[in-house]
Each structure stands twice: as structure tokens, then as C-alpha cells.
Scaffold this motif. Structure first.
Motif, PDB file in Angstrom:
ATOM      1  N   UNK A  56      27.546  49.949  35.447  1.00 13.60           N
ATOM      2  CA  UNK A  56      28.421  51.109  35.635  1.00 13.60           C
ATOM      3  C   UNK A  56      27.608  52.374  35.901  1.00 13.60           C
ATOM      4  N   UNK A  57      26.506  52.533  35.161  1.00 18.41           N
ATOM      5  CA  UNK A  57      25.670  53.717  35.368  1.00 18.41           C
ATOM      6  C   UNK A  57      24.919  53.645  36.700  1.00 18.41           C
ATOM      7  N   UNK A  58      24.547  52.454  37.132  1.00 17.66           N
ATOM      8  CA  UNK A  58      23.942  52.325  38.457  1.00 17.66           C
ATOM      9  C   UNK A  58      24.930  52.743  39.538  1.00 17.66           C
ATOM     10  N   UNK A  59      26.206  52.478  39.302  1.00 23.61           N
ATOM     11  CA  UNK A  59      27.237  52.937  40.237  1.00 23.61           C
ATOM     12  C   UNK A  59      27.359  54.457  40.191  1.00 23.61           C
ATOM     13  N   UNK A  60      27.313  55.033  38.990  1.00 21.50           N
ATOM     14  CA  UNK A  60      27.387  56.492  38.870  1.00 21.50           C
ATOM     15  C   UNK A  60      26.233  57.178  39.587  1.00 21.50           C
ATOM     16  N   UNK A  61      25.058  56.529  39.588  1.00 19.03           N
ATOM     17  CA  UNK A  61      23.878  57.101  40.229  1.00 19.03           C
ATOM     18  C   UNK A  61      23.710  56.619  41.671  1.00 19.03           C
ATOM     19  N   UNK A  62      24.765  56.019  42.246  1.00 17.45           N
ATOM     20  CA  UNK A  62      24.817  55.644  43.670  1.00 17.45           C
ATOM     21  C   UNK A  62      23.751  54.616  44.052  1.00 17.45           C
ATOM     22  N   UNK A  63      23.454  53.718  43.136  1.00 17.68           N
ATOM     23  CA  UNK A  63      22.594  52.590  43.487  1.00 17.68           C
ATOM     24  C   UNK A  63      23.439  51.475  44.080  1.00 17.68           C
ATOM     25  N   UNK A  64      24.606  51.236  43.510  1.00 17.29           N
ATOM     26  CA  UNK A  64      25.553  50.259  44.045  1.00 17.29           C
ATOM     27  C   UNK A  64      26.855  50.988  44.385  1.00 17.29           C
ATOM     28  N   UNK A  65      27.658  50.377  45.243  1.00 12.55           N
ATOM     29  CA  UNK A  65      28.935  50.974  45.633  1.00 12.55           C
ATOM     30  C   UNK A  65      30.051  50.459  44.720  1.00 12.55           C
ATOM     31  N   UNK A  66      31.251  50.975  44.948  1.00  9.31           N
ATOM     32  CA  UNK A  66      32.387  50.570  44.123  1.00  9.31           C
ATOM     33  C   UNK A  66      32.805  49.127  44.398  1.00  9.31           C
ATOM     34  N   UNK A  67      32.341  48.542  45.513  1.00 11.32           N
ATOM     35  CA  UNK A  67      32.742  47.174  45.873  1.00 11.32           C
ATOM     36  C   UNK A  67      32.341  46.192  44.776  1.00 11.32           C
ATOM     37  N   UNK A  68      31.079  46.269  44.343  1.00 12.27           N
ATOM     38  CA  UNK A  68      30.582  45.337  43.330  1.00 12.27           C
ATOM     39  C   UNK A  68      31.294  45.546  41.996  1.00 12.27           C
ATOM     40  N   UNK A  69      31.515  46.807  41.620  1.00 13.60           N
ATOM     41  CA  UNK A  69      32.142  47.066  40.328  1.00 13.60           C
ATOM     42  C   UNK A  69      33.600  46.605  40.322  1.00 13.60           C
ATOM     43  N   UNK A  70      34.310  46.803  41.419  1.00 17.91           N
ATOM     44  CA  UNK A  70      35.691  46.310  41.513  1.00 17.91           C
ATOM     45  C   UNK A  70      35.733  44.779  41.466  1.00 17.91           C
ATOM     46  N   UNK A  71      34.737  44.141  42.088  1.00 13.87           N
ATOM     47  CA  UNK A  71      34.680  42.667  42.043  1.00 13.87           C
ATOM     48  C   UNK A  71      34.475  42.175  40.615  1.00 13.87           C
ATOM     49  N   UNK A  72      33.640  42.874  39.855  1.00 16.85           N
ATOM     50  CA  UNK A  72      33.408  42.492  38.456  1.00 16.85           C
ATOM     51  C   UNK A  72      34.693  42.657  37.644  1.00 16.85           C
ATOM     52  N   UNK A  73      35.432  43.750  37.902  1.00 20.16           N
ATOM     53  CA  UNK A  73      36.701  43.966  37.192  1.00 20.16           C
ATOM     54  C   UNK A  73      37.697  42.863  37.528  1.00 20.16           C
TER      55      UNK A  73
END
Length: 583
Positions: free
Chosen positions: A159-176
Motif C-alpha cells: 500500500x505504501x509503495x502505491x502511495x509513493x508511486x512505485x506501483x499503480x492502482x491496478x495491482x492494489x485493486x487486483x489484490x483487493x
């Protein structure tokens, strides 16, 4: 043939020295010792790392990269950080934020290869720990209450890697979606709450449509479990819904490491001013991409082999989307038939009706209405449809009032349409002189109104509540009542106007629409809001006199909010009209 260590020169002679077979194993042992020294050096740098010396540690890491093979350094760093974060104990969010900012810094300085390697290993470790937890294979060294903390820490890292723009929302939505894909256990709900607390608001900003799909998926998953839901699960659903509707609740979405995140974002933004940046864009990889990396390849790395075929993937995937589209078409068809029954006799009215009935909330409805690309003349139909639907409800629904309030904030034309629609409604109540002689003369041609045989008491009440809210919230002014003769009112008009002023008084003291009819529940007494509403009527003498006459006769002897507000309204009107003496 003997083995010679060296290279062939131009004269076909070899330079270098011969390594006997017995000593070759020693050379591989020395490489292992170098790896141990490298790991020990990197571990020392990571252990000393803090917010204050982050820049110094990054300088040392870059020096290590120059002195060693890139893959060796990346592999050693990743192993150290993943092992440290996937601890049996629950780590502080500030600790994970620090490491996520460190990874984001190296993502920018070293390149996308470093971030891709870390993310792939972090996701792999997360899924492995999740499988172990759910398959009841506990670590013998971990206590029962410490099981699953590895997943919690790793999910916060992602989640923090997403906040710091290392990964996009695509991966985090897939995990959810993956967490919601199976039965929602207490542990899965806890992981979902971790993501929502850390990155909920950013997820909504980046892809609100995907968030709606997540909410729908969560609701269907909950429906399959029945009514036996834990308090944590209910809280998760409430948090998701509030996030979708952009309602911030500190208790639900509070991020414990929020201050550290802001400080690290400032540090990362200043990184490009001092150093050369290798990568700026976030990795737009999905969970399926990472899972298939060993078979298909890594398309996100420049020069890496990739064995995927996008045409074949597109042919296999659309089955679910096609079913969703078909279901949506069926629902829209049913709404179109309902629109015809409701008297929507034009395409614009039917389209507006379908949008109002199928939207998630008033913000979604306004966005979809804007996408209809109607002209200013056609937009008048939106207000007429809203009023028609609002009046047809058995009990008052503030959804329509909020939609129209949002529209009035975007264009003044909607306010003018509200005024003419009110005059139309008053004429339907029997006030034939309302609207002026020219308008009354042209009524027989085409006024665009719905055909109503009779006006029920529920319609009168619903329309009065809607207009009371709009007048109180400055969507339209009290001056729209200027053509009304308050001394000669029909019985239905008198009932409507009394309810209208009651709702104006109630709405002036409320920040959100009130559903109950009990005016005593409003305990606030804000003089300014009532005065601002009625002071506008003092500019029109006949209107001011009519309002004083109507308020004096209608609310005579009232107590509580109605007595206080009506007295204040009369005082405001009398003060603003110097020629009216005080009684």
C-alpha cells in the motif's frame, strides 16, 4: 585438454593463468564469501537508515552498486527488506513507510529493474504467507496471536509503495479483488482494512469506477454469507461505502503513518533536484502479470522476453464483461419501459429518467447527466424529470433535491428552470394568475409539462420539501414567489406554501436533508441563515407585504422552531422595508 583462465588474443595465443580442477571449487567459495560480505554491508546500511540520514544511505547504496554486480546488490537488498518486514510481530506503520520510501528512492535512482524485482518478491512472499495461514500450516516458532502478521506487514508495504508511486492502482485493486474472491474471513477483512486505511483516498482518486466494482463485489460476497456478519466485516463494508461516496471518517480511514508519508513525499519530490532520475512512472503491472512472470515473461522490463499473446488473452477474457454488459442492457430496458409508463414522452426525458434511477448516488448522477451532452434548452427537461420523480415517491427522497442542488452549482440556467417549474406547479394547484399574462396565454401551445389529472397530498409535500431545501441552500431565491397573491389562495396552495415555509425553516438549520417531520428535533438556532433567505424579499414591496401577511396568519401561536423562525422572518422583512411599521 587443460582449462585456462583468460582470453584469446589476436595471435591465437592465450593469456591468463591455468586453474587446476582442485582449486576451482575454492573460487566459487570465495564468491560466496563476497556475497556474505555484501549482505553484511547492506544490512548495516539498512539498520542505520532513518528519515534524517536517508540521503547519506542512498549515497552509500549507489557506491555499492558501482562496486558490485547490480543483480547481486538488488537481490541482497530485496531479501533483507522482505525478511525484515515479513516479521512475526506487528510493525509500526512509520517503520514500513520508511522502507517503502527507501524502495521508491532506489526505484528512481537505480531504475525500474530494482522496483520490479522488489515488488515481485513482495507479492510472492505475501501470497505464500497467506496460503500458509489459510491452510493451517503455522510456523512452529510463532505464537498463535502472531500468525498472519507477515501478511499484514507486507500488505501495508504494498500500500505504501502505491502511495509513493512505485506501483499503480491496478495491482492494489487486483489484490483487493483476490481477497474478496473467497469467503470473507476475519483475517481477510483485516487485510482489506489495512489497504483502505493506508491508500483508500488515493485509490478513489485514481480509479473511482474500479472502486464501485469493488463495492459491488464486496456486497455480493457479504450477501452469500447471510446475516451472520462480524462487527469488523460490517465496519469494512461501511468504510468501503463511505470511501465510494467520498465521506471521510477519521475513525475508519485514519492512517497511523500519515505524517511520515507526507514527510517522505517531500523528500522524494526533492530527489530529482539533486540527483539524476532513472525512472519516474509507476509500474502498471497486474497480479496476473506477476503470477505468470516465470512462464510468459516480464513485459514491463526493457529487453526481457515475453511469451504472451494479447489477441488470445482478449478473446478469453471478455466473457464476464459481456455478461455484465448484457445484465446492464436488460436493466436499462426495464427502466425505459418504466419511463414510458411514467409519461416520459421524449428521448431526452427517458434518458434522464434512466440515469436518475440507475446512478449510485447524486454525484454519480450529475456526472452521467453531464455526459448526455444536452444543449441549454434540453437541460430544462432534467429539472422537470427530477420534480416529476420526486413528486411520485411515496415518501420524500432527498436524492432528487441533492442532484438538482449539484446541477444548480454548475449552471445558473437550472435555477431559472426551477423558477418556471414552480410557477407551473402553482398553476396546477389552481393559481391561474401566476406567471404573467404572456405566459398564461401561451400555455395551450407547448409548455413541456407532464400531464397530471390530480395532485395528491404526497406530491404536494414532496415538492414543498424539495423547494424548501433549494431555497434554503440558495439554489433559487425566495423572490420566485413574487407572482403569488397571498391574500387570495386556493386551499391546496395554502397547504403547499405552509409546508414550503416549514421546510425552509428546517433546512436553514440543517447541513443535510432532514427525513423526519418532527421540527422539534432541530435544536440549532442560526439567525443569519434565516435572515439571508428573507432579506432578499424586501426589495419587492408586494412580495414582502404578502409574506408578512401569510406568516402572521399561518404560524400564529406556533412554538419551538416554527414560532422562532417565523417571528425572525417577519422581523427581517419589516426591518428591510422601512415603510412597514412594527406592530
Amino acid at each position: 585438454m587443460h582449462r585456462i583462465a583468460g582470453q584469446c588474443n589476436g595471435n591465437n595465443s592465450f593469456t591468463g593463468r591455468y586453474i587446476p580442477p582442485g582449486l576451482r571449487k575454492q573460487s566459487s567459495t570465495s564468491e560466496g564469501e563476497d556475497t556474505v560480505k555484501l549482505t553484511r554491508q547492506l544490512k548495516g546500511l539498512i539498520n542505520r537508515m532513518s528519515e534524517q540520514n536517508m540521503s547519506t544511505v542512498l549515497d552509500s547504496i549507489e557506491q555499492v552498486y558501482r562496486n558490485h554486480r547490480r543483480h547481486d546488490v538488488t537481490s541482497a537488498l530485496t531479501t533483507l527488506m522482505i525478511n525484515g518486514i515479513s516479521s512475526h510481530a506487528m510493525l509500526l506503520d512509520s517503520f514500513i513507510v520508511l522502507h517503502a520510501a527507501f524502495i521508491s528512492s532506489l526505484h528512481r535512482l537505480i531504475g525500474v529493474e530494482f522496483a520490479a524485482f522488489v515488488v515481485q518478491n513482495a507479492v510472492s512472499a505475501y501470497e505464500r504467507h497467506l496460503r500458509d495461514y489459510e491452510s493451517d500450516v503455522p510456523d512452529v516458532t510463532a505464537q498463535s496471536e502472531e500468525r498472519g502478521k507477515e501478511c499484514s506487514n507486507l500488505i501495508v508495504l504494498l500500500s505504501e509503495l502505491y502511495n509513493f508511486q512505485v506501483i499503480s492502482c491496478i495491482l492494489l485493486y487486483d489484490i483487493i479483488k483476490d481477497l474478496l474472491g473467497k469467503t470473507l474471513s476475519e483475517f481477510r477483512v483485516e487485510l482489506l482494512l489495512k489497504i483502505l486505511r493506508s491508500s483508500g483516498q488515493q485509490l478513489r482518486q485514481d480509479d473511482p469506477s474500479a472502486l464501485k466494482d469493488i463495492v459491488t463485489l464486496a456486497q455480493s460476497s457479504i450477501a452469500n454469507q447471510g446475516d451472520d456478519l462480524s462487527s469488523r466485516t460490517k465496519f469494512m463494508i461501511e468504510t468501503l461505502t463511505n470511501l465510494k461516496n467520498n465521506k471521510n471518517k477519521k475513525s475508519g480511514t485514519q492512517h497511523q503513518g500519515g505524517d511520515a508519508v507526507e514527510r517522505m513525499k517531500k523528500f522524494l519530490s526533492g530527489l530529482s533536484k539533486k540527483r539524476h532520475i532513472q525512472a519516474r512512472e509507476a509500474l502498471r503491472v497486474s497480479l496476473d502479470d506477476l503470477r505468470a512472470a516465470e512462464t510468459k515473461g516480464k513485459w514491463w522490463l526493457v529487453g526481457a522476453a515475453w511469451g504472451g499473446d494479447p489477441l488470445v488473452d482478449q478473446q478469453r477474457a471478455p466473457s464476464t464483461k459481456q455478461h455484465e454488459a448484457e445484465a446492464e442492457d436488460i436493466s436499462n430496458t426495464a427502466l425505459v419501459k418504466l419511463a414510458r409508463k411514467q409519461g416520459m414522452n421524449t428521448d431526452i426525458r427517458r434518458s434522464t429518467f434512466v440515469v436518475l434511477m440507475s446512478s449510485d448516488d447524486y454525484l454519480d448522477a450529475c456526472e452521467r447527466l453531464a455526459q448526455l451532452n444536452l444543449s441549454e434548452v434540453q437541460q430544462r427537461e432534467i429539472v422537470r424529470v427530477i420534480l416529476h420523480c420526486c413528486g411520485n415517491e411515496k415518501s420524500y427522497n432527498p436524492y432528487y433535491a441533492l442532484v438538482c442542488q449539484q446541477l444548480c452549482q454548475s449552471s445558473h440556467a437550472y435555477k431559472i428552470t426551477l423558477q418556471f417549474c414552480l410557477w407551473d406547479f402553482l398553476r396546477d394547484l389552481g393559481e391561474t394568475n401566476v406567471g404573467g399574462a404572456e405566459i398564461i396565454k401561451n400555455l395551450k401551445d407547448d409548455d413541456g409539462r407532464f400531464e397530471l389529472k390530480t395532485i395528491s397530498s404526497s406530491r404536494i409535500k414532496n415538492v414543498a420539501k424539495a423547494y424548501g431545501w433549494w431555497i434554503a441552500k440558495d439554489c433559487c431565491s425566495i423572490t420566485i414567489l413574487k407572482p403569488v397573491d397571498f391574500t387570495l389562495l386556493k386551499p391546496q396552495t395554502r397547504t403547499f406554501l405552509r409546508e414550503l415555509f416549514v421546510q425552509i425553516f428546517v433546512a436553514s438549520q440543517a447541513s443535510s436533508p432532514v427525513l423526519t417531520d418532527d421540527t422539534d428535533e432541530q435544536t440549532s438556532r442560526n439567525r443569519g441563515s434565516v435572515e439571508d433567505i428573507f432579506v432578499k424579499a424586501t426589495k419587492i414591496e408586494n412580495l414582502g407585504l404578502g409574506l408578512i401577511f401569510f406568516l402572521s396568519n399561518t404560524f400564529k401561536g406556533e412554538e419551538g422552531l416554527l414560532g422562532w423562525a417565523s417571528a425572525l422572518a417577519k422581523e427581517t422583512l419589516q426591518t428591510g422595508m422601512n415603510e412597514i411599521p412594527r406592530p
